[in-house]
Design a protein around this motif. Structure first.
Motif, PDB file in Angstrom:
ATOM      1  N   LYS A  52      74.338  -8.548 -27.222  1.00  0.00           N
ATOM      2  CA  LYS A  52      73.942  -7.586 -28.243  1.00  0.00           C
ATOM      3  C   LYS A  52      75.215  -7.008 -28.845  1.00  0.00           C
ATOM      4  O   LYS A  52      75.960  -6.293 -28.183  1.00  0.00           O
ATOM      5  CB  LYS A  52      73.091  -6.465 -27.642  1.00  0.00           C
ATOM      6  CG  LYS A  52      72.679  -5.396 -28.654  1.00  0.00           C
ATOM      7  CD  LYS A  52      71.632  -5.930 -29.614  1.00  0.00           C
ATOM      8  CE  LYS A  52      71.184  -4.871 -30.591  1.00  0.00           C
ATOM      9  NZ  LYS A  52      70.120  -5.388 -31.502  1.00  0.00           N
ATOM     10  N   LEU A  53      75.494  -7.342 -30.108  1.00  0.00           N
ATOM     11  CA  LEU A  53      76.717  -6.898 -30.745  1.00  0.00           C
ATOM     12  C   LEU A  53      76.417  -5.943 -31.892  1.00  0.00           C
ATOM     13  O   LEU A  53      75.475  -6.153 -32.662  1.00  0.00           O
ATOM     14  CB  LEU A  53      77.511  -8.100 -31.269  1.00  0.00           C
ATOM     15  CG  LEU A  53      78.031  -9.084 -30.210  1.00  0.00           C
ATOM     16  CD1 LEU A  53      78.777 -10.228 -30.867  1.00  0.00           C
ATOM     17  CD2 LEU A  53      78.926  -8.371 -29.204  1.00  0.00           C
ATOM     18  N   TYR A  54      77.231  -4.888 -31.983  1.00  0.00           N
ATOM     19  CA  TYR A  54      77.111  -3.906 -33.058  1.00  0.00           C
ATOM     20  C   TYR A  54      78.079  -4.262 -34.186  1.00  0.00           C
ATOM     21  O   TYR A  54      78.945  -5.128 -34.045  1.00  0.00           O
ATOM     22  CB  TYR A  54      77.412  -2.511 -32.523  1.00  0.00           C
ATOM     23  CG  TYR A  54      76.522  -2.081 -31.377  1.00  0.00           C
ATOM     24  CD1 TYR A  54      75.163  -1.861 -31.578  1.00  0.00           C
ATOM     25  CD2 TYR A  54      77.049  -1.910 -30.101  1.00  0.00           C
ATOM     26  CE1 TYR A  54      74.348  -1.462 -30.534  1.00  0.00           C
ATOM     27  CE2 TYR A  54      76.245  -1.511 -29.045  1.00  0.00           C
ATOM     28  CZ  TYR A  54      74.890  -1.291 -29.272  1.00  0.00           C
ATOM     29  OH  TYR A  54      74.079  -0.911 -28.230  1.00  0.00           O
ATOM     30  N   ASN A  55      77.937  -3.566 -35.294  1.00  0.00           N
ATOM     31  CA  ASN A  55      78.796  -3.841 -36.453  1.00  0.00           C
ATOM     32  C   ASN A  55      80.270  -3.582 -36.168  1.00  0.00           C
ATOM     33  O   ASN A  55      81.140  -4.182 -36.808  1.00  0.00           O
ATOM     34  CB  ASN A  55      78.350  -3.003 -37.650  1.00  0.00           C
ATOM     35  CG  ASN A  55      76.991  -3.434 -38.193  1.00  0.00           C
ATOM     36  OD1 ASN A  55      76.599  -4.587 -38.026  1.00  0.00           O
ATOM     37  ND2 ASN A  55      76.272  -2.513 -38.823  1.00  0.00           N
ATOM     38  N   ASN A  56      80.547  -2.673 -35.231  1.00  0.00           N
ATOM     39  CA  ASN A  56      81.946  -2.372 -34.910  1.00  0.00           C
ATOM     40  C   ASN A  56      82.550  -3.361 -33.913  1.00  0.00           C
ATOM     41  O   ASN A  56      83.696  -3.206 -33.487  1.00  0.00           O
ATOM     42  CB  ASN A  56      82.075  -0.948 -34.368  1.00  0.00           C
ATOM     43  CG  ASN A  56      81.287  -0.723 -33.077  1.00  0.00           C
ATOM     44  OD1 ASN A  56      80.738  -1.656 -32.493  1.00  0.00           O
ATOM     45  ND2 ASN A  56      81.219   0.529 -32.647  1.00  0.00           N
ATOM     46  N   GLY A  57      81.765  -4.383 -33.527  1.00  0.00           N
ATOM     47  CA  GLY A  57      82.262  -5.407 -32.613  1.00  0.00           C
ATOM     48  C   GLY A  57      82.012  -5.118 -31.154  1.00  0.00           C
ATOM     49  O   GLY A  57      82.225  -5.981 -30.305  1.00  0.00           O
ATOM     50  N   ARG A  58      81.570  -3.899 -30.843  1.00  0.00           N
ATOM     51  CA  ARG A  58      81.256  -3.569 -29.455  1.00  0.00           C
ATOM     52  C   ARG A  58      79.853  -4.037 -29.103  1.00  0.00           C
ATOM     53  O   ARG A  58      79.073  -4.419 -29.955  1.00  0.00           O
ATOM     54  CB  ARG A  58      81.375  -2.061 -29.232  1.00  0.00           C
ATOM     55  CG  ARG A  58      82.783  -1.520 -29.355  1.00  0.00           C
ATOM     56  CD  ARG A  58      82.838  -0.057 -28.977  1.00  0.00           C
ATOM     57  NE  ARG A  58      84.185   0.482 -29.034  1.00  0.00           N
ATOM     58  CZ  ARG A  58      84.504   1.720 -28.706  1.00  0.00           C
ATOM     59  NH1 ARG A  58      83.555   2.560 -28.306  1.00  0.00           N
ATOM     60  NH2 ARG A  58      85.762   2.134 -28.776  1.00  0.00           N
ATOM     61  N   GLY A  59      79.563  -3.966 -27.811  1.00  0.00           N
ATOM     62  CA  GLY A  59      78.235  -4.353 -27.350  1.00  0.00           C
ATOM     63  C   GLY A  59      78.314  -5.106 -26.040  1.00  0.00           C
ATOM     64  O   GLY A  59      79.140  -4.806 -25.176  1.00  0.00           O
ATOM     65  N   VAL A  60      77.468  -6.107 -25.907  1.00  0.00           N
ATOM     66  CA  VAL A  60      77.383  -6.907 -24.685  1.00  0.00           C
ATOM     67  C   VAL A  60      77.506  -8.377 -25.068  1.00  0.00           C
ATOM     68  O   VAL A  60      76.870  -8.829 -26.026  1.00  0.00           O
ATOM     69  CB  VAL A  60      76.046  -6.651 -23.950  1.00  0.00           C
ATOM     70  CG1 VAL A  60      75.838  -7.639 -22.815  1.00  0.00           C
ATOM     71  CG2 VAL A  60      76.004  -5.214 -23.427  1.00  0.00           C
ATOM     72  N   ARG A  61      78.310  -9.131 -24.306  1.00  0.00           N
ATOM     73  CA  ARG A  61      78.601 -10.517 -24.664  1.00  0.00           C
ATOM     74  C   ARG A  61      78.244 -11.469 -23.516  1.00  0.00           C
ATOM     75  O   ARG A  61      78.911 -11.479 -22.486  1.00  0.00           O
ATOM     76  CB  ARG A  61      80.094 -10.669 -24.990  1.00  0.00           C
ATOM     77  CG  ARG A  61      80.593  -9.735 -26.071  1.00  0.00           C
ATOM     78  CD  ARG A  61      82.110  -9.773 -26.186  1.00  0.00           C
ATOM     79  NE  ARG A  61      82.596  -8.795 -27.145  1.00  0.00           N
ATOM     80  CZ  ARG A  61      82.700  -9.033 -28.460  1.00  0.00           C
ATOM     81  NH1 ARG A  61      82.358 -10.217 -28.932  1.00  0.00           N
ATOM     82  NH2 ARG A  61      83.135  -8.100 -29.270  1.00  0.00           N
ATOM     83  N   ASN A  62      77.200 -12.232 -23.698  1.00  0.00           N
ATOM     84  CA  ASN A  62      76.857 -13.343 -22.802  1.00  0.00           C
ATOM     85  C   ASN A  62      76.898 -12.966 -21.320  1.00  0.00           C
ATOM     86  O   ASN A  62      77.578 -13.603 -20.510  1.00  0.00           O
ATOM     87  CB  ASN A  62      77.800 -14.530 -23.054  1.00  0.00           C
ATOM     88  CG  ASN A  62      77.718 -15.019 -24.490  1.00  0.00           C
ATOM     89  OD1 ASN A  62      76.634 -15.036 -25.078  1.00  0.00           O
ATOM     90  ND2 ASN A  62      78.836 -15.399 -25.060  1.00  0.00           N
ATOM     91  N   VAL A  63      76.159 -11.937 -20.964  1.00  0.00           N
ATOM     92  CA  VAL A  63      76.125 -11.437 -19.592  1.00  0.00           C
ATOM     93  C   VAL A  63      75.015 -12.127 -18.807  1.00  0.00           C
ATOM     94  O   VAL A  63      73.876 -12.237 -19.281  1.00  0.00           O
ATOM     95  CB  VAL A  63      75.919  -9.908 -19.571  1.00  0.00           C
ATOM     96  CG1 VAL A  63      75.582  -9.413 -18.169  1.00  0.00           C
ATOM     97  CG2 VAL A  63      77.172  -9.216 -20.098  1.00  0.00           C
ATOM     98  N   SER A  64      75.327 -12.567 -17.600  1.00  0.00           N
ATOM     99  CA  SER A  64      74.352 -13.182 -16.704  1.00  0.00           C
ATOM    100  C   SER A  64      74.544 -12.636 -15.288  1.00  0.00           C
ATOM    101  O   SER A  64      75.679 -12.552 -14.805  1.00  0.00           O
ATOM    102  CB  SER A  64      74.511 -14.708 -16.665  1.00  0.00           C
ATOM    103  OG  SER A  64      74.285 -15.293 -17.928  1.00  0.00           O
ATOM    104  N   PHE A  65      73.460 -12.246 -14.643  1.00  0.00           N
ATOM    105  CA  PHE A  65      73.495 -11.845 -13.241  1.00  0.00           C
ATOM    106  C   PHE A  65      72.064 -11.704 -12.750  1.00  0.00           C
ATOM    107  O   PHE A  65      71.111 -11.764 -13.531  1.00  0.00           O
ATOM    108  CB  PHE A  65      74.255 -10.522 -13.037  1.00  0.00           C
ATOM    109  CG  PHE A  65      73.592  -9.319 -13.640  1.00  0.00           C
ATOM    110  CD1 PHE A  65      72.767  -8.500 -12.886  1.00  0.00           C
ATOM    111  CD2 PHE A  65      73.815  -8.985 -14.970  1.00  0.00           C
ATOM    112  CE1 PHE A  65      72.154  -7.381 -13.432  1.00  0.00           C
ATOM    113  CE2 PHE A  65      73.206  -7.872 -15.531  1.00  0.00           C
ATOM    114  CZ  PHE A  65      72.378  -7.067 -14.763  1.00  0.00           C
ATOM    115  N   ASP A  66      71.908 -11.550 -11.454  1.00  0.00           N
ATOM    116  CA  ASP A  66      70.585 -11.277 -10.904  1.00  0.00           C
ATOM    117  C   ASP A  66      70.688 -10.150  -9.884  1.00  0.00           C
ATOM    118  O   ASP A  66      71.772  -9.864  -9.367  1.00  0.00           O
ATOM    119  CB  ASP A  66      69.962 -12.527 -10.265  1.00  0.00           C
ATOM    120  CG  ASP A  66      70.798 -13.067  -9.107  1.00  0.00           C
ATOM    121  OD1 ASP A  66      70.888 -12.383  -8.072  1.00  0.00           O
ATOM    122  OD2 ASP A  66      71.356 -14.168  -9.245  1.00  0.00           O
TER     123      ASP A  66
END
Length: 245
Positions: free
Chosen positions: A11-25
């Motif tokens: 989930k990326l915001y316009n300012n470039g921050r957010g969450v990038r390709n996260v995987s875990f259980d």
């Protein structure tokens, strides 16, 4: 058994921050700590986990149900506090929970008292929340998350702003609930010491990415505190970023 399965969520915001390709259980019975500096993406990730925000891509399953496609089934056994948990100061703790109970039409009235008992507030149930300490208000928020008798609880910075006594109260309550009621916890925090005393697994986030998953015995076996373990991997992540520039 995995209670939570997160796969390639972004989930990326316009300012470039957010969450990038996260995987875990998160396994049943875990106290899973999500650790990282402010702005690492922890709250964004929790919002996606609890259906408050839709991911740009990737999948999230809770108890085998997709959060985006079968939200009610996914969240049926989940309690959560994401960001600030509000309560009406002019009302008692009991009456605040009675308001929350309206969201669960089949919930027996006795469950309100049980939830207050679980967090150690039963004797203060009829006192106005305005007279509560911050730690007591946090425990009331936890009681609200426990109201539906969930099997998993998601907490965002549960000890933020608390004094030492309040932190100890919340830690002890979480540990006891996990042990006595077998509740799975997913806790986001930058208070590393607090998590080191209760978490059996951690995920370290930095700049929107999950840079490390670790078991409690991993840092203990290496003779590290959790703080040293986290700082080591954050520094390694920073050095890798510098090399890429």
């Amino acid at each position: 058994m995995s209670v939570v399965e997160v796969k390639q969520v972004a989930k990326l915001y316009n300012n470039g921050r957010g969450v990038r390709n996260v995987s875990f259980d998160v396994a049943q019975g875990d106290i899973f700590g999500l650790i990282g500096p402010n702005g690492a993406g922890k709250t964004t990730l929790l919002k996606m986990l609890t259906g408050l925000m839709r991911p740009d891509r990737g999948t999230i399953h809770i108890f085998g149900h997709s959060v985006t496609e079968r939200f009610e089934q996914a969240m049926e056994r989940v309690g959560c506090i994401v960001e600030t948990a509000d309560a009406y100061d002019y009302m008692s703790a009991y009456d605040n929970l009675k308001l929350s109970a309206r969201f669960y039409p089949d919930l027996p009235r006795s469950r309100i008292g049980q939830a207050l008992e679980q967090v150690g507030l039963a004797q203060y149930a009829n006192e106005r929340v305005g007279g509560y300490s911050l730690g007591m208000k946090q425990r009331l928020a936890l009681a609200s998350a426990l109201l539906s008798n969930p099997r998993m609880v998601v907490l965002d910075e549960p000890t933020n702003g608390l004094d030492i006594e309040g932190m100890v109260d919340i830690r002890n309550t979480i540990r006891r609930l996990a042990q006595e009621h077998e509740i799975t916890f997913l806790i986001s925090s930058h208070m590393i010491h607090d998590l080191s005393l209760i978490a059996n697994r951690v995920g370290i986030m930095n700049k929107g990415s999950l840079i490390r998953l670790g078991e409690a015995n991993e840092w203990l076996r290496d003779g590290m505190t959790l703080e040293q373990y986290v700082v080591t991997h954050l520094q390694a992540s920073k050095e890798a970023d510098d090399d890429d520039e």
